[in-house]
Design an enzyme around this catalytic site. Structure first.
Site, mmCIF file in Angstrom:
data_model
loop_
_atom_site.group_PDB
_atom_site.id
_atom_site.type_symbol
_atom_site.label_atom_id
_atom_site.label_comp_id
_atom_site.label_asym_id
_atom_site.label_seq_id
_atom_site.Cartn_x
_atom_site.Cartn_y
_atom_site.Cartn_z
ATOM 1 N N ASP A 409 0.854 -1.184 0.000
ATOM 2 C CA ASP A 409 0.000 0.000 0.000
ATOM 3 C C ASP A 409 0.897 1.244 0.000
ATOM 4 O OD1 ASP A 409 -3.057 0.749 0.629
ATOM 5 O OD2 ASP A 409 -1.725 2.204 1.621
ATOM 6 N N ASN A 417 -3.270 12.857 -4.112
ATOM 7 C CA ASN A 417 -4.451 13.246 -4.887
ATOM 8 C C ASN A 417 -4.944 14.630 -4.488
ATOM 9 O OD1 ASN A 417 -4.735 11.010 -6.569
ATOM 10 N ND2 ASN A 417 -5.845 9.837 -5.026
ATOM 11 N N ASP A 426 -2.979 9.077 -10.567
ATOM 12 C CA ASP A 426 -3.045 7.956 -11.523
ATOM 13 C C ASP A 426 -1.677 7.646 -12.097
ATOM 14 O OD1 ASP A 426 -5.735 7.749 -11.058
ATOM 15 O OD2 ASP A 426 -6.342 8.750 -12.935
ATOM 16 N N GLU A 450 -4.898 2.478 -3.892
ATOM 17 C CA GLU A 450 -3.435 2.398 -3.904
ATOM 18 C C GLU A 450 -2.929 1.075 -3.346
ATOM 19 O OE1 GLU A 450 -4.526 4.486 -0.001
ATOM 20 O OE2 GLU A 450 -5.357 4.226 -2.009
#
Length: 548
Positions: A409, A417, A426, A450
């Site tokens: 992770d 973001n 992305d 993620e």
């Protein structure tokens, strides 16, 4: 096999003698009155007619040693052969259907009676001859051996049957493989043609000894199968949009109708009129269906029009003779055989064409289904397997030795973001997928957001997973220039070596790896925790902090 049986022919006899005159009447006359009756027809047209009684006269019967009357197998009530000596003495022999047994040839044989006069005239009376098609061959023979030329005819018929049975067998196999009914009906149609040739050519009689009724039932069955299967074949072969639902029902019930009428005619009701009408109904249905399909632009109907053109002309002639209209052709069996072979060849091309197209369509459908299935199991952003994909392959992977599961992770991904926007997030995910690149011993999965997973096999699985985790930071820094700080990842690794995890659900391993990942994040992130599952012993876990 047919050819081998045909070659077992007996020696041929001398040339046969055809009747010189014929006399047909509905009156039951005596032989004495018939001899003097002026209504005898002695021109070149000497065929049996539909009236109840047919009389045949052989004026030259004494010119050679003729000893048998022969008639091609047909329905009748009785046959009586008279021999009339020059001094007026009359002797007779009578034959009824129950006494007929066909062997070696399709001819019903009746010995000529002996009146002691070699120059005696022969007159034959045939009661209730059923005229379903062209008149039978009638002649006098010197012996009961096979007539001249029959062996060649049998060999030719055997080759034709082989030619027809080849696509019949292949069509039956293709019907099983494609699950398409039109191919099965084509096989039935071929089988009906092979049966018709075997019965009418004499091959069937060269194989077995036949009772007349059974023989004629099988002979009729061949015709009925051809016409019944033709209706069903046309119904299923022509494109669905090229025939209306009503037209499809007409074809189905026309075929069923000829099957019922043919069955009744074969064994119960000897009615040429009824069978001829049923044939005309089938022909009308096919012609109307073909016209509708042509108007609607059917591709497949062209094969049927070309292949069936000759056969439909012959069936029309047969139907007209059955209903008493006389017909318009004088055909022999060779003409019928040629029409059958032409039909088989042309329609076989059409069946093959459509079968190949069906196969191509099916292959494309399977390819599309596989692509859709692949899309359903792939993450559209990174191209890695998704959760569904790994779940579907889990059992197979365990059997192949993929027993190390690493859950990864990205650390503080939400802030990426929020600060840089989702397009930068992305890009970071795509870079992460690149760093986790799979190989033959490593499978990479994006579980969502993620969160990623590596499934590895080999003793060094954890080491290889750790190298990939470390590579994430460098790959994001290299490919996402908008980032102003390093992006790290945390990882939880579960090892299930040997057969200790056999049958363990995927969710169990995932939850254990998730707990390790959660601990790694709580203990400072940018590190991994490992646990080895050994059933029957306490779980062992290692904690290792890794610097950025």
């Amino acid at each position: 096999m047919s050819l081998a049986c045909a070659c077992l022919a007996a020696p041929a006899s001398a040339a046969p003698l055809a009747p010189d005159c014929i006399f047909a009447t509905s009156e039951d006359l005596s032989i004495e009155s018939v001899r003097a009756d002026p209504r005898w027809v002695c021109d070149e047209v000497k065929t049996l007619e539909a009236p109840r009684f047919n009389w045949l006269r052989f004026d030259d019967a004494g010119s050679a040693g003729y000893r048998y009357y022969a008639m091609e197998a047909r329905w009748f009530d009785s046959i009586t052969v008279y021999r009339i000596a020059s001094d007026g003495r009359i002797a007779s022999n009578r034959l009824v259907p129950e006494e007929v047994h066909l062997s070696n040839v399709n001819d019903m044989m009746l010995p000529l009676p002996d009146v002691g006069d070699p120059q005696a005239t022969v007159i034959v009376r045939i009661d209730n001859y059923a005229k379903f098609r062209d008149a039978p061959k009638i002649r006098l023979l010197e012996s009961a051996d096979r007539p001249a030329g029959l062996v060649d005819d049998l060999v030719f018929a055997a080759l034709l049957i082989g030619l027809i049975l080849a696509p019949c067998i292949l069509a039956a196999m293709l019907a099983f493989a494609l699950r398409q009914t039109f191919v099965a009906w084509y096989a039935v149609m071929c089988a009906g043609m092979a049966l018709t040739i075997a019965m009418t050519s004499g091959l069937a009689a060269s194989w077995f000894s036949w009772n007349l009724v059974v023989f004629l039932v099988f002979e009729r069955l061949g015709y009925v199968l051809i016409m019944f299967a033709s209706c069903q074949f046309a119904r299923d072969f022509i494109e669905r949009e090229a025939l209306s639902p009503a037209m499809r029902r007409v074809l189905r019930w026309s075929g069923i109708g000829i099957l019922i009428v043919g069955g009744l005619n074969a064994g119960i009701i000897q009615s040429p009129m009824l069978f001829g009408l049923a044939q005309l109904v089938v022909l009308t249905a096919l012609i109307v269906a073909f016209g509708q399909a042509v108007r609607r632009g059917s591709r497949w109907v062209r094969y049927q029009l070309l292949g069936w053109c000759f056969a439909m002309v012959l069936v029309t002639d047969m139907a007209m003779k059955g209903v008493g209209l006389g017909g318009f052709l004088e055909t022999d069996f060779l003409t019928v055989y040629y029409a059958m072979v032409w039909e088989i060849i042309i329609v076989a091309i059409g069946v093959t064409d459509r079968a190949l197209m069906l196969r191509s369509d099916r292959d494309r459908a399977r390819q599309l289904a596989a692509e859709m299935e692949n899309l359903a199991e792939r993450d559209p952003l990174t191209g890695l397997l998704n959760r569904r994909g790994i779940a579907n392959q889990y059992d197979s992977l365990m059997r192949r030795g993929f027993t190390t599961f690493a859950l990864i992770d990205l650390d503080h991904f939400k802030s990426i973001n929020d600060r840089f926007g989702h397009h930068v997030g992305d890009a970071a995910l795509i870079a992460t997928a690149s760093a986790l690149a799979p190989d033959e011993d490593t499978l990479a999965v994006r579980l969502g957001g993620e969160e990623f997973m590596l499934v590895l096999r080999g003793a060094d699985g954890t080491l290889r997973a750790e190298r990939r985790r470390r590579a994430i930071t460098a790959r994001i820094a290299e490919t996402v220039p908008q980032m102003d700080r390093p992006v790290t990842a945390s990882m939880g690794v579960v090892e299930a070596p040997g057969e200790s995890a056999a049958g363990l659900p995927f969710e169990v391993l995932y939850l254990r790896a998730d707990k390790l990942l959660y601990r790694a994040k709580n203990e400072g992130r940018n590190r991994y925790l490992r646990e080895t599952l050994v059933f029957g012993e306490p779980a062992r876990d290692d904690h290792q902090a890794v610097a950025a």
